[in-house]
Design a protein around this motif. Structure first.
Motif, PDB file in Angstrom:
ATOM      1  N   GLN A  43       0.862  -1.185   0.000  1.00  0.00           N
ATOM      2  CA  GLN A  43       0.000   0.000   0.000  1.00  0.00           C
ATOM      3  C   GLN A  43       0.898   1.235   0.000  1.00  0.00           C
ATOM      4  O   GLN A  43       1.870   1.302   0.737  1.00  0.00           O
ATOM      5  CB  GLN A  43      -0.900   0.017   1.232  1.00  0.00           C
ATOM      6  N   LEU A  44       0.556   2.194  -0.839  1.00  0.00           N
ATOM      7  CA  LEU A  44       1.308   3.440  -0.935  1.00  0.00           C
ATOM      8  C   LEU A  44       0.557   4.526  -0.163  1.00  0.00           C
ATOM      9  O   LEU A  44      -0.662   4.643  -0.283  1.00  0.00           O
ATOM     10  CB  LEU A  44       1.428   3.843  -2.413  1.00  0.00           C
ATOM     11  N   HIS A  71       5.981  13.249  -0.963  1.00  0.00           N
ATOM     12  CA  HIS A  71       6.691  12.219  -0.204  1.00  0.00           C
ATOM     13  C   HIS A  71       5.724  11.077   0.090  1.00  0.00           C
ATOM     14  O   HIS A  71       4.638  11.303   0.622  1.00  0.00           O
ATOM     15  CB  HIS A  71       7.237  12.793   1.103  1.00  0.00           C
ATOM     16  N   PHE A  72       6.152   9.871  -0.276  1.00  0.00           N
ATOM     17  CA  PHE A  72       5.341   8.674  -0.085  1.00  0.00           C
ATOM     18  C   PHE A  72       6.101   7.666   0.768  1.00  0.00           C
ATOM     19  O   PHE A  72       7.323   7.733   0.876  1.00  0.00           O
ATOM     20  CB  PHE A  72       5.044   7.995  -1.431  1.00  0.00           C
ATOM     21  N   TYR A  73       5.361   6.728   1.326  1.00  0.00           N
ATOM     22  CA  TYR A  73       5.993   5.559   1.931  1.00  0.00           C
ATOM     23  C   TYR A  73       5.146   4.347   1.598  1.00  0.00           C
ATOM     24  O   TYR A  73       3.945   4.448   1.343  1.00  0.00           O
ATOM     25  CB  TYR A  73       6.209   5.730   3.440  1.00  0.00           C
ATOM     26  N   ALA A  74       5.817   3.201   1.547  1.00  0.00           N
ATOM     27  CA  ALA A  74       5.151   1.955   1.176  1.00  0.00           C
ATOM     28  C   ALA A  74       5.052   1.055   2.393  1.00  0.00           C
ATOM     29  O   ALA A  74       5.969   0.976   3.205  1.00  0.00           O
ATOM     30  CB  ALA A  74       5.943   1.260   0.073  1.00  0.00           C
ATOM     31  N   VAL A  75       3.905   0.373   2.512  1.00  0.00           N
ATOM     32  CA  VAL A  75       3.635  -0.512   3.643  1.00  0.00           C
ATOM     33  C   VAL A  75       3.302  -1.895   3.091  1.00  0.00           C
ATOM     34  O   VAL A  75       2.459  -2.026   2.203  1.00  0.00           O
ATOM     35  CB  VAL A  75       2.461   0.034   4.488  1.00  0.00           C
ATOM     36  N   PRO A  76       3.961  -2.939   3.621  1.00  0.00           N
ATOM     37  CA  PRO A  76       3.645  -4.293   3.147  1.00  0.00           C
ATOM     38  C   PRO A  76       2.211  -4.683   3.511  1.00  0.00           C
ATOM     39  O   PRO A  76       1.606  -4.070   4.385  1.00  0.00           O
ATOM     40  CB  PRO A  76       4.668  -5.182   3.868  1.00  0.00           C
ATOM     41  N   PRO A  77       1.688  -5.709   2.855  1.00  0.00           N
ATOM     42  CA  PRO A  77       0.316  -6.145   3.151  1.00  0.00           C
ATOM     43  C   PRO A  77       0.156  -6.462   4.634  1.00  0.00           C
ATOM     44  O   PRO A  77       1.067  -6.971   5.273  1.00  0.00           O
ATOM     45  CB  PRO A  77       0.129  -7.399   2.303  1.00  0.00           C
ATOM     46  N   ALA A  78      -1.010  -6.163   5.152  1.00  0.00           N
ATOM     47  CA  ALA A  78      -1.297  -6.401   6.573  1.00  0.00           C
ATOM     48  C   ALA A  78      -1.350  -7.901   6.859  1.00  0.00           C
ATOM     49  O   ALA A  78      -1.757  -8.694   6.026  1.00  0.00           O
ATOM     50  CB  ALA A  78      -2.622  -5.755   6.958  1.00  0.00           C
TER      51      ALA A  78
END
Length: 83
Positions: A43-44, A71-78
């Motif tokens: 998820q961005l 500015h973005f950050y990426a989060v792995p799937p929950a």
């Protein structure tokens, strides 16, 4: 008079504090992840200013890339509920 050819204007943005450049002024979430090498299932999020909540960006959502840089950050799937 200079013979130098003008360089195309480079727009840039950051993902996880790393700078990425593009000649395009608009990208969607999926394109941003592809440029930054972020896995498609991550998820961005767009970092908001101040105390505003950060915003989840879908793969199809278009954003204007320019000044000031986004500015973005990426989060792995929950993995909620898994043991």
């Amino acid at each position: 008079m200079s013979n130098a050819k003008p360089h195309p204007h480079e727009n840039f943005f950051f993902v996880d504090n790393k700078k990425y450049e593009t000649e395009r002024s608009s990208l969607n979430g999926g394109e941003i992840k592809a440029i930054a090498g972020v896995p498609g299932n991550y998820q961005l999020f767009l970092e908001a200013k101040g105390n505003d909540p950060d915003v989840a960006i879908s793969d199809g959502e278009s954003l204007t890339i320019g000044t000031p840089p986004l500015h973005f950050y990426a989060v792995p799937p929950a993995t909620f509920g898994k043991k």
